[in-house]
Design a protein around this motif. Structure first.
Motif, mmCIF file in Angstrom:
data_model
loop_
_atom_site.group_PDB
_atom_site.id
_atom_site.type_symbol
_atom_site.label_atom_id
_atom_site.label_comp_id
_atom_site.label_asym_id
_atom_site.label_seq_id
_atom_site.Cartn_x
_atom_site.Cartn_y
_atom_site.Cartn_z
ATOM 1 N N PRO A 1 -9.527 3.764 -11.290
ATOM 2 C CA PRO A 1 -10.129 3.853 -9.949
ATOM 3 C C PRO A 1 -9.098 4.002 -8.835
ATOM 4 N N MET A 2 -7.934 3.365 -8.976
ATOM 5 C CA MET A 2 -6.903 3.529 -7.958
ATOM 6 C C MET A 2 -6.368 4.953 -7.943
ATOM 7 N N PHE A 3 -6.232 5.539 -9.125
ATOM 8 C CA PHE A 3 -5.759 6.923 -9.198
ATOM 9 C C PHE A 3 -6.756 7.870 -8.526
ATOM 10 N N LEU A 4 -8.037 7.694 -8.812
ATOM 11 C CA LEU A 4 -9.057 8.536 -8.189
ATOM 12 C C LEU A 4 -9.106 8.319 -6.682
ATOM 13 N N PHE A 5 -8.927 7.090 -6.252
ATOM 14 C CA PHE A 5 -8.935 6.777 -4.822
ATOM 15 C C PHE A 5 -7.765 7.470 -4.115
ATOM 16 N N MET A 6 -6.575 7.388 -4.724
ATOM 17 C CA MET A 6 -5.402 8.032 -4.130
ATOM 18 C C MET A 6 -5.531 9.562 -4.159
ATOM 19 N N ARG A 7 -6.154 10.069 -5.201
ATOM 20 C CA ARG A 7 -6.343 11.521 -5.271
ATOM 21 C C ARG A 7 -7.279 11.994 -4.166
#
Length: 271
Positions: A119-125
Motif C-alpha cells: 500500500p505504501m508503494f501504491l500511495f507513493m506511485r
C-alpha cells in the motif's frame, strides 16, 4: 564478592555485544586474502587501508552519505516536532477519544512496516514520489512518529504541571509556558527519542531499496550491497563501508549523549 561477580558478568556481556563491531573493524583492515582465512585471527597480522580506498572511490559514497543524512535528519526533525505537540496534547489535555488515540499509537508502533510495503508503494506511485527522496522522508517520519509520541508523552508526564501553572499565573499563556518552562526540561527526552529515531531511519533498508530505483537517490544501506556481484562478495570493502556507515551514528550519539542522562527536573518544585 557479589559486586565483583556482577561486574565481571556485566563486562562479559559488554564484550559479547562489542565483539561483532571489533570483528567488523579488524576485518576492514585485513588484506583481501586474510578476510576469508580459516585461522580467525583476532589481531590482523597485516594492516591495509585498501578496503577503505575501495569503499570511498569505488562508487559515489559521498553522494549516498548525503542522501542518508538529508533523509534521516529531516525525518527525525519532523518526527520530533509533530511528536512533541501530540505528546503534549496527550499528557496535558483531557478530551473524548484520548485513550483510543493512545491505543492507536501503540498499535501503529507494533505493526511491522514490511506489511505496509505494497500500500505504501501504491500511495507513493499515485503521488508521483517514487525515485524521490521526499518519499523516504515521509516513510521514515511515519515509522518513527508512533514511538516518538509514546516516549515523549512519558517524559512530559514526568514534568510537574505545577511549573506550567506557575508560569501562567505570572502572565504566560499556555504556549509561552510550554516554550519557556516545559520544553527546556524536556531536553533529555528529546535527545533520547531523537537517538532512537535517528538509528531507526539511518538503518532502514527495504523501503530505500524498493522506492529508490535511481542509483543517484539511494542511501548508504542500499550502497552496502553494491560490493556483491556475480563473482562473489568483496568482504573487506563491505566491512570498511560498514565501519564508515556506523560513524555518523556514533558521532550523533557522542554529541547528544551528555543530555541523555541529565535529571533536569529533579527538585524543580519546592516543598
Amino acid at each position: 564478592m557479589r559486586k565483583t561477580a556482577l561486574s565481571a558478568l556485566a563486562l562479559a556481556i559488554a564484550l559479547l555485544f562489542a565483539f561483532p563491531t571489533y570483528w567488523m573493524l579488524s576485518s576492514s583492515l585485513k588484506p583481501r586474502g586474510e578476510v576469508l582465512s580459516t585461522s580467525y585471527d583476532l589481531v590482523p597480522t597485516s594492516i591495509t587501508a585498501q578496503n577503505y580506498v575501495t569503499a570511498l572511490t569505488g562508487s559515489d559514497f559521498l553522494r549516498y552519505l548525503g542522501n542518508s543524512l538529508l533523509v534521516t535528519l529531516t525525518a527525525v526533525a519532523c518526527s520530533l516536532v509533530a511528536g512533541t505537540l501530540a505528546a503534549l496534547a496527550m499528557s496535558r489535555f483531557r478530551f473524548r477519544g484520548r485513550k483510543g488515540f493512545l491505543l492507536l499509537v501503540l498499535v501503529a508502533q507494533m505493526v511491522p512496516f514490511e506489511a505496509l510495503m505494497i500500500p505504501m508503494f501504491l500511495f507513493m506511485r499515485d503521488l508521483n514520489l517514487l525515485d524521490r527522496l521526499p518519499s523516504l522522508v515521509l516513510v521514515y517520519w511515519i515509522c518513527t512518529l508512533p514511538f516518538t509520541i509514546w516516549s515523549l508523552r512519558g517524559f512530559i508526564d514526568g514534568i510537574p504541571v505545577d511549573l506550567e501553572e506557575a508560569a501562567m499565573v505570572d502572565g504566560c499563556g499556555r504556549a509561552a509556558a510550554f516554550r519557556r518552562v516545559t520544553l527546556p526540561l524536556l531536553g533529555p527526552g528529546l535527545v533520547a527519542t531523537s537517538v532512537f529515531a535517528f538509528i531507526t531511519a539511518w538503518n532502514e533498508f527495504l523501503y530505500a531499496l524498493v522506492f529508490m530505483r535511481d542509483e543517484d537517490n539511494r542511501t548508504l544501506p542500499v550502497f552496502l550491497q553494491t560490493f556483491q556481484n556475480a563473482f562473489g562478495t568483496d568482504w573487506g570493502a563491505t566491512m570498511a563501508a560498514s565501519t564508515l556507515f556506523t560513524l555518523p551514528v556514533l558521532v550523533f550519539f557522542l554529541v547528544v549523549q551528555r543530555n541523555m542522562v541529565s535529571g533536569i527536573t529533579a527538585g524543580a518544585v519546592k516543598g
